[in-house]
Design a protein around this motif. Structure first.
Motif, short mmCIF file in Angstrom:
data_model
loop_
_atom_site.label_atom_id
_atom_site.label_comp_id
_atom_site.label_asym_id
_atom_site.label_seq_id
_atom_site.Cartn_x
_atom_site.Cartn_y
_atom_site.Cartn_z
N LYS A 160 182.78 63.55 6.38
CA LYS A 160 182.99 64.99 6.45
C LYS A 160 184.19 65.27 7.34
CE LYS A 160 180.70 69.29 7.98
NZ LYS A 160 180.97 70.09 6.77
N THR A 161 185.05 66.18 6.92
CA THR A 161 186.24 66.51 7.69
C THR A 161 186.08 67.88 8.36
OG1 THR A 161 187.36 67.45 5.76
CG2 THR A 161 187.76 65.12 6.26
N TYR A 162 186.77 68.02 9.48
CA TYR A 162 186.70 69.24 10.28
C TYR A 162 188.11 69.65 10.72
CZ TYR A 162 181.95 67.38 11.04
OH TYR A 162 180.69 66.84 10.87
N LEU A 163 188.32 70.95 10.87
CA LEU A 163 189.45 71.43 11.64
C LEU A 163 189.04 71.31 13.10
CD1 LEU A 163 190.66 74.72 9.89
CD2 LEU A 163 191.96 72.61 10.19
N ASP A 164 189.77 70.54 13.87
CA ASP A 164 189.40 70.29 15.25
C ASP A 164 190.14 71.26 16.17
OD1 ASP A 164 188.72 69.38 17.72
OD2 ASP A 164 189.41 67.33 17.44
N PHE A 165 189.41 72.30 16.60
CA PHE A 165 189.95 73.27 17.54
C PHE A 165 189.37 73.03 18.94
CE2 PHE A 165 192.10 77.07 15.34
CZ PHE A 165 192.63 76.27 14.36
N ILE A 166 189.07 71.74 19.21
CA ILE A 166 188.67 71.30 20.54
C ILE A 166 189.73 70.34 21.10
CG2 ILE A 166 186.97 70.04 21.91
CD1 ILE A 166 184.84 70.88 19.89
N GLN A 167 190.13 69.37 20.28
CA GLN A 167 191.17 68.40 20.65
C GLN A 167 190.86 67.73 21.99
OE1 GLN A 167 193.92 67.35 18.76
NE2 GLN A 167 192.98 68.50 17.08
N GLY A 168 189.61 67.25 22.11
CA GLY A 168 189.22 66.52 23.31
C GLY A 168 189.15 67.39 24.54
N ILE A 169 188.99 68.71 24.36
CA ILE A 169 189.02 69.74 25.41
C ILE A 169 190.44 69.87 25.96
CG2 ILE A 169 187.91 70.77 27.42
CD1 ILE A 169 185.53 68.98 27.02
N ALA A 170 191.32 70.36 25.10
CA ALA A 170 192.73 70.64 25.47
C ALA A 170 193.48 69.39 25.88
CB ALA A 170 192.79 71.69 26.59
N VAL A 171 193.15 68.27 25.27
CA VAL A 171 193.78 66.99 25.61
C VAL A 171 194.88 66.63 24.62
CG1 VAL A 171 193.37 64.50 25.73
CG2 VAL A 171 191.85 66.07 26.94
N SER A 172 194.55 66.58 23.34
CA SER A 172 195.53 66.16 22.32
C SER A 172 196.37 67.36 21.91
CB SER A 172 194.81 65.53 21.13
OG SER A 172 194.08 64.40 21.54
N ASN A 173 197.24 67.80 22.81
CA ASN A 173 198.04 69.00 22.54
C ASN A 173 199.00 68.81 21.38
OD1 ASN A 173 196.71 70.22 24.62
ND2 ASN A 173 198.50 70.52 25.92
N LEU A 174 199.36 67.56 21.09
CA LEU A 174 200.22 67.27 19.93
C LEU A 174 199.40 66.87 18.71
CD1 LEU A 174 203.07 65.26 21.69
CD2 LEU A 174 203.11 67.64 20.93
#
Length: 385
Positions: free
Chosen positions: A29-43
């Motif tokens: 299952k795929t997701y739009l990740d609007f967490i990004q490791g809690i503002a970690v993977s900014n790129l």
């Protein structure tokens, strides 16, 4: 039975693969990740240039200790100094370590011990970080805290008068946007009063930029929105785009406080981390990239304000791509619903949905996220009625 300490209330999702804004779990299952490791993977996840830099370093040397010269540290530190109010950098492994170092630096440089922080702030889970944090729930059960901290209401300019007779104040520690505390941006009047207080008390200003730094708010650091010049800045999270790393950035006048033997770290500033940091900063600190992140934040907030109407949504606030949606009730059920729909978001307290998409997020992805948020909130509101 798990062999892990149960320190997290984990969602039943195991991310196995991710690229950019898209994360994929163990079931495909795929997701739009609007967490990004809690503002970690900014790129975004597995950014090509950062990945390549770390891979190249993997085949060279990982770790030699800070007893040796490290040209990668010098290059990364120069980047941070160029794009901040600071001049000197100490690299560590995390945001909590960075804040710990900042507190030590402030006390040693000033010869004073008291630190002022704010209600609903969050500065980490080490003993100094817990003591600095203005939330009792973080401290419960851990016994006496490190002494010397005063806590004032956030965004209340008059609150500083309660400390008018206090001396021995080393620093004021500030998040220009409180992340964990509810996505609360500082008011300009509050910042003005804070500056006056620091000047009157000859206290240092520490900007905790763990979540707001490295382009998250549309500027290199969040404090730039307020025209202030902190004496100490802490950074982590987005600094290595997923590689564990933190930094204490200080003004040149503080250099005499951190001399050989006064502070240190075994792994901080290792060459793998520095390769990730340099590659990340080379991209994020480009003026066009920062402007694009700011524009995306404005676009996303405008779309949210347009689509999320009705009494359940009380306020949409934040800066850049750090956005909070304050609701009239608990949001845990909405967050679970969004996971089912294919969108990953965070809480920021019981009633706030926090959005932290990568700074590389596309307009199409933002519109898709808004659509899912609207559907989930409307479904939740209908059930409540």
């Amino acid at each position: 039975m798990s062999s892990l300490f149960q320190t997290y209330s984990r969602w039943p999702i195991d991310i196995k693969k991710a690229k950019g804004t898209i994360a994929e779990d163990e079931n495909g299952k795929t997701y739009l990740d609007f967490i990004q490791g809690i503002a970690v993977s900014n790129l975004g996840h597995c950014h090509d240039e950062v990945t390549e830099a770390v891979k190249e370093q993997l085949d060279s040397v990982w770790h030699v200790s800070n007893l040796f010269e490290n040209d990668l540290q010098e290059k990364a530190a120069a980047k941070l100094a160029e794009h901040s109010a600071g001049d000197l950098v100490f690299f560590c492994n995390s945001g909590a370590e960075a804040n710990e170092g900042a507190i030590k630096l402030a006390r040693k440089a000033t010869g004073k011990t008291k630190i002022v922080t704010f209600h609903q702030s969050f500065h980490g889970r080490t003993y100094a970080g817990m003591a600095a944090t203005g939330q009792d729930k973080i401290k419960t059960g851990f016994g006496p805290m490190l002494q010397g901290f005063h806590y004032l209401p956030f965004n209340d300019p008059s609150a500083f008068s309660t400390l008018s007779k206090e001396d021995d104040i080393a620093a004021v520690m500030l998040e220009t946007v409180q992340g964990e505390g509810g996505v609360n941006p500082a008011d300009p009047e509050f910042i003005e009063a804070l500056q006056t207080f620091c000047k009157d008390k000859q206290a240092l200003l520490i900007a905790d930029e763990i979540q707001t730094g490295i382009g998250r708010t549309g500027k290199a650091f969040g404090y730039e929105h307020f025209g202030i010049s902190p004496d100490i800045i802490t950074a982590a999270k987005g600094l290595g785009n997923g590689f564990p790393v933190g930094a204490v950035i200080g003004k040149k006048k503080l250099g005499d406080a951190f001399t050989p033997g006064t502070h240190g770290t075994t792994f901080g500033g290792n060459k793998l981390a520095m390769a990730a940091v340099k590659a990340t900063l080379d991209i994020v600190f480009q003026p066009d990239f920062l402007q694009a992140a700011a524009d995306k934040g404005s676009f996303l907030k405008a779309q949210l304000n347009r689509e999320l109407t009705g009494p359940f949504v009380k306020e949409i606030r934040g800066k850049g791509l750090l956005i909070g949606i304050e609701c009239a009730g608990p949001v845990s059920g909405i967050i679970g619903d969004l996971q089912e729909r294919g969108l990953l978001v965070l809480p920021a307290g019981p009633n706030v949905i926090r959005l932290l998409p990568p700074l590389t997020v596309s307009e199409e992805e933002m519109l898709s996220a808004v659509s899912m948020l609207k559907a989930a909130i409307e479904a939740h509101s209908a059930v409540k009625r």
